[in-house]
Scaffold this motif. Structure first.
Motif, PDB file in Angstrom:
ATOM      1  N   LEU A   1       0.822  -1.212   0.000  1.00  0.00           N
ATOM      2  CA  LEU A   1       0.000   0.000   0.000  1.00  0.00           C
ATOM      3  C   LEU A   1       0.855   1.261   0.000  1.00  0.00           C
ATOM      4  O   LEU A   1       0.531   2.252  -0.633  1.00  0.00           O
ATOM      5  N   ARG A   2       1.944   1.183   0.737  1.00  0.00           N
ATOM      6  CA  ARG A   2       2.767   2.381   0.929  1.00  0.00           C
ATOM      7  C   ARG A   2       3.459   2.800  -0.374  1.00  0.00           C
ATOM      8  O   ARG A   2       3.972   1.972  -1.100  1.00  0.00           O
ATOM      9  N   GLY A   3       3.490   4.075  -0.590  1.00  0.00           N
ATOM     10  CA  GLY A   3       4.099   4.589  -1.814  1.00  0.00           C
ATOM     11  C   GLY A   3       3.158   4.516  -2.987  1.00  0.00           C
ATOM     12  O   GLY A   3       3.224   5.310  -3.908  1.00  0.00           O
ATOM     13  N   VAL A   4       2.253   3.525  -2.958  1.00  0.00           N
ATOM     14  CA  VAL A   4       1.337   3.310  -4.074  1.00  0.00           C
ATOM     15  C   VAL A   4      -0.008   3.953  -3.787  1.00  0.00           C
ATOM     16  O   VAL A   4      -0.539   4.717  -4.597  1.00  0.00           O
ATOM     17  N   GLU A   5      -0.574   3.650  -2.613  1.00  0.00           N
ATOM     18  CA  GLU A   5      -1.860   4.254  -2.252  1.00  0.00           C
ATOM     19  C   GLU A   5      -1.702   5.262  -1.123  1.00  0.00           C
ATOM     20  O   GLU A   5      -2.358   6.288  -1.103  1.00  0.00           O
ATOM     21  N   LEU A   6      -0.850   4.925  -0.176  1.00  0.00           N
ATOM     22  CA  LEU A   6      -0.576   5.822   0.951  1.00  0.00           C
ATOM     23  C   LEU A   6       0.834   6.339   0.786  1.00  0.00           C
ATOM     24  O   LEU A   6       1.757   5.557   0.628  1.00  0.00           O
TER      25      LEU A   6
END
Lengths: 321, 338, 346
Positions: free
Chosen positions: B101-106
């Motif tokens: 999720l990190r970097g991509v959505e958050l």
């Protein structure tokens, strides 16, 4: 007004950069101005404008490459030992980070009592300290006996000002002294400075990048861009009618609530920056960012000229010569 | 409604544990819902806990920061569905799913952007790693990076440079570019312009605003101490004081009708452009921000509040929802509601 | 125009040449001003060869004073000190390191070094390499794993690194030499005279295992503690937090941390290399291993000023060379130096 308290004459400071490819950067480029006693002056500029270098030269922390600093008729950089002691009493500095101005291992009282012993030997330490703290609107009982980390940035900065006031200086150089203080208490420090000027006839030079505060409280303003003075004069005049496009940009860039404020100069500057054009080598340093620049601006250095009474600008748009 | 909220925290307490076993109660019982979409601002002064809350919302919780209580949710559109939303409890998510999720959505533009880059890695190599480990086409991402860096006014050879070959302002803008590279849905930008001059500030804010307007970034939460900075672009504000969210509402509401005494005094403490001291003396907020190691009982603002009542000194005020999305945490509004 | 990196190298080179002169001067000076009577001690050695007893020769032999004068003249000790220093320095650079007073037959010091150095290097190079590799791996592993692995790992490594080497070798000798009798109890290959013959090397290898194990084990402790600290430092750096916020997986973060943490370890490795040439005094002495440490103990014990100044200068040279190489390596490994620190002005 008579004799100015401080005159800066043709001051230049060149730094050599780079270990191998030695380049010379002019942090200050032929700066001249005068300050009268009892004036609250702002020196406005962004990083790279040379404003901190100027503060350091006035405070005798960095020697200039050429030019003079004249305080009450004496050249600050050629004082005798005795004159130097006098100068160190008359001219005080307050700096950006209050947490590094105090030794974290001692209570703040110590910094104050050291200053009293040094500058006012024989006077009642206790009385002086309480009085000076009250003059910066601190409750002595709230701050005395505390360590720096037990105080807020605003409190500590006031104590730094109090300490600077102990030798009863005539000139206070405040280098970015509000930038680390909380937004909601910044204005109080500026108000306090205003009162010191009005009530005690002190002279204060506030060095800042915050155009807003400078416009709000000071008598005189000096706008620096890349080591040169671009505009200089009565703050109220500059507020009403900023002449140099850079000054206009600084005021234009201040945030407003209304959504569609037109920012002509800012837009042009942004375009120039995106093209990688940021600083011209010859002529006016601001030419590439300037929407009004002409051929001349790129080739010839503009000269600081008095356009109106107490209002100087270095810009070919206004230059009559 | 899940579709209107992108992130949610319930009873969140995030403390820092100091070496002498004293807790700094940076976020102390926060309940918030971050509305989905647009440019939002989380405003607070030093020691308000805003950075801690911002990192907490992304579940970036590492010692010495510890979570004492609470839940942190991220709400997103269910994959393959256009109408359904799913609520993800970030704490229970396995590490590899969180990494996905990190970097991509958050994503986060950190407060420490000046030294957020690996000193021994070229900017380009780092971007390649980011692209590769998120399964993206490396060349495509590098090209996108170049385009975006250009918008941010960065030089064209930037991919080939090491962080030390960039000025502070350039580093900060590089990080802005990298954090938004994979078009995150929810971006937290923590003081992203603090070390920039006015022109660069506008470059970055315009860049971020454009990403939001083009819906490349769905929700931008800008964390700042400088309310004025986001006054023009933001639509919704959350104000923080002493580890609590004290007021939330649309920008217009907060600006024209601030409810919490802190908000009111905070707005009044900044001289408007063009005002002069002789005409009207602007006053700061008297007193000092609370020491979050030993916060005052009751309302955290009561020692500085001119309206403080007896109850304010004893009991923490409840959150009053004046209107949907418009909340204030203050005893003054308790009667008004009833 | 020189690049900043070239300038860096030039600066370093000049610094090290100055340092070397200083070191050579101190090594010349110190043995001369230390208490004791080196010539008397040598004459004693000579005398004892015939007598088989010890005692102050000055009292025993009437012509001692004459003999002493002879020796002093022979070795040029009557010349002015600076002449002595420069003569000695020039000879040292030519490979003439003088004669050792520690042995009655006055062997050239350089021959002694040629004889005692190979066993020492044979002992210390492999143990340095092995302990460096294993130590770094263990240190990084502890730091990256964290938790219990780290706690137990760190305390055991601290324990190992704190064991005195001479004590550890005694324990190992007791276990493997005395109790199991599979390894020799002493490092001296019996009656053999040190040489480069096959038999001698075979014998040496047999006597090599225990000191090698001792030094390697202790080295692993030290290297792993250092590496662990560097990796933890990297893991707490802001760039690591940022990489994590962008969702890079743990193994990539570990790789970043390892790569940045290994730089100072490379430097330390190169620097340790210089120290090898002095041998490991305690272990060699306790085990009687015929290396530089043992040689040094003889030279020190017999107040051999010529041996001291030559061997100290030699080891100082090697340490300086190693540090020099380390500095240059640092320049290559760290882009901030390699590519030059440039002030970026926008």
């Amino acid at each position: 007004m008579g004799e100015p308290i401080l005159s800066i004459n043709n001051l230049t400071k060149t730094y050599a950069l780079g270990l191998a490819r030695r380049r010379y950067v002019k942090a200050l480029d032929n700066i001249s101005f005068k300050i009268n006693k009892g004036e609250f002056v702002s020196l406005v500029g962004e990083s790279g404008s040379g404003k901190t270098t100027l503060a350091r030269i006035i405070l005798r922390l960095t020697p200039p490459s050429s030019g003079e600093v004249i305080y009450k008729g004496k050249n600050v950089w050629s004082l005798s030992d005795e004159e130097l002691r006098w100068y160190r009493k008359e001219v005080q500095g307050v700096f950006q980070d209050p947490y590094t101005s105090f030794n974290p291992f001692y209570k703040v009282d110590r910094a104050l009592s050291v200053a009293v012993k040094k500058f006012l030997p024989g006077e009642d330490e206790h009385v002086v300290i309480r009085k000076v703290l009250e003059s910066v609107r601190l409750n002595p009982d709230e701050v005395l006996g505390r360590y720096p980390h037990q105080l807020s940035g605003g409190q500590l900065q006031r104590i730094a000002i109090a300490r600077a006031l102990i030798p009863r200086p005539e000139l206070l150089i405040a280098d970015e002294y509000i930038s680390m203080v909380d937004m909601s208490t910044r204005v109080d420090i500026v108000n306090l400075s205003r009162d010191l000027v009005d009530q005690y006839k002190m002279t204060i030079i506030m060095i800042t990048h915050e155009m807003n505060m400078a416009l709000y409280a000071t008598d005189k303003m000096i706008v620096l861009f890349k080591g040169r003075i671009v505009e200089y004069g009565d703050t109220k005049k500059i507020l009403k009618d900023p002449l140099h496009p850079y000054t206009q940009l600084m005021i234009e860039a201040l945030p407003r609530i209304d959504k569609n404020i037109e920012r002509k100069i800012l837009q042009k500057t942004l375009d120039a920056q995106k093209k990688g054009l940021t600083e011209s080598v010859r002529g006016c340093r601001f030419a590439y960012r300037c929407p009004f620049a002409t051929e001349r601006c790129f080739n010839e250095d503009p000269v600081l000229e008095e356009i109106d009474k107490d209002h100087y600008v270095a810009c070919w748009l206004h230059n009559r010569r | 409604m899940a579709r209107d909220i992108v992130s949610k925290a319930q009873d969140l307490r995030l403390y820092y544990i100091l070496p002498n076993n004293i807790y700094v109660k940076a976020v102390d019982g926060v309940n918030i819902e971050i509305p989905r979409g647009g440019f939002l601002g989380l405003v607070g002064e030093s020691g308000s806990g805003k950075t801690t809350l911002a990192e907490g919302l992304l579940y970036l919780i590492d010692p010495p920061m510890i979570k004492i209580s609470g839940k942190i949710f991220y709400i997103r559109k269910r994959e393959g569905s256009s109408t359904e939303y799913e609520t993800i409890d970030l704490e229970t998510l396995p590490q590899h799913r969180l990494d996905q999720l990190r970097g991509v959505e958050l994503s986060l533009i950190p407060q420490y952007a000046m030294d957020a880059l690996n000193p021994t890695m070229k900017i380009g190599s780092f971007i390649k790693d980011v692209a590769r480990y998120h399964g993206r086409d490396v060349d495509e991402i590098l090209n996108r990076a170049l385009e975006r860096f250009k918008l941010l006014g960065l030089p064209s050879d930037i991919l080939n440079r090491y962080p030390h070959e960039l000025s502070g302002g350039m580093r900060q803008r590089t990080v802005v570019g990298i954090s938004t590279l994979l078009n995150p849905k929810f971006l937290v930008a923590d003081e992203p312009v603090s070390n920039l001059d006015v022109v660069q500030q506008h470059i970055v804010i315009d860049f971020l605003t454009e990403l939001v307007e083009k819906k490349i970034v769905e929700t931008l939460l800008m964390v700042t101490h400088d309310l004025h900075l986001i006054l023009e672009k933001s639509r919704y504000l959350l104000l923080m004081y002493g580890g609590h969210i004290v007021e939330t509402g649309s920008k217009e509401e907060v600006w024209s009708e601030p409810l919490h005494p802190y908000t009111k005094m905070f707005l009044e403490s900044i001289p408007p452009v063009g005002s002069r001291i002789e005409e009207k003396r602007i006053r700061g907020i008297p007193g000092n921000p609370p020491d979050l190691r030993y916060p005052p009982p009751g309302c955290r603002f009561h020692p500085r509040c001119p309206f403080a009542m007896d109850i304010c000194r004893r009991k923490e005020p409840p959150e009053i929802e004046v209107r949907p999305g418009r909340k204030v945490k203050c005893w003054l509004f308790v009667d008004r509601k009833v | 125009m020189v690049s900043s990196f070239q300038r860096y190298i030039i600066n370093k080179t000049a610094t090290y040449i100055v340092l070397w002169f200083l070191a050579a001067f101190l090594n010349f000076l110190l043995p001369r001003i230390m208490p004791g009577d080196p010539i008397g001690r040598y004459l004693e050695t000579l005398y004892n060869m015939g007598q088989g007893t010890t005692g102050g020769i000055v009292q025993v032999v009437p012509e001692a004073e004459k003999l002493r004068q002879q020796v002093i003249e022979q070795f040029g000790l009557d010349k002015p000190p600076y002449t002595q220093f420069f003569l000695w320095l020039i000879n040292f650079l030519r490979g003439d390191w003088g004669y050792s007073l520690a042995f009655p037959n006055l062997p050239p010091v350089i021959d002694l070094v040629k004889q005692y150095l190979p066993p020492t290097l044979m002992l210390l190079i492999p143990s340095l390499v092995i302990s460096w590799v294993v130590g770094n791996y263990l240190g990084a592993y502890m730091a990256l794993k964290g938790g219990k692995v780290d706690k137990i790992g760190l305390s055991s490594m601290q324990f190992i690194s704190l064991i005195p080497a001479y004590w550890l070798i005694i324990v190992l000798v007791f276990i493997f030499g005395v109790y199991y009798k599979i390894l020799p109890v002493s490092g001296k290959p019996g009656y053999m005279i040190p040489s480069l013959s096959f038999d001698y090397i075979k014998a040496l290898l047999y006597h090599w295992i225990l000191p090698m194990t001792t030094i390697t084990l202790i080295g692993i402790g030290g290297w792993s503690i250092g590496m662990r600290a560097y990796v933890i430092y990297q893991l707490n750096a802001n760039y690591m937090k940022y990489s994590k916020a962008l969702g890079l997986p743990q193994r990539v973060l570990g790789r970043y941390a390892f790569r940045n943490a290994i730089i100072p370890q490379f430097i330390a490795f190169a620097m340790s290399f210089g120290g090898l040439f002095a041998g490991n005094l305690l272990v060699e002495m306790v085990y009687g291993y015929p290396g530089m440490g043992s040689l040094l103990s003889m030279i020190l014990g017999r107040l051999d000023i010529f041996g001291m100044q030559a061997i100290f200068t030699f080891t100082a040279t090697m340490i300086l060379v190693a540090n020099y190489v380390a500095d240059i390596m640092y320049g290559f490994l760290d882009p901030r130096i390699r590519r030059g620190i440039t002030e970026v002005v926008e």
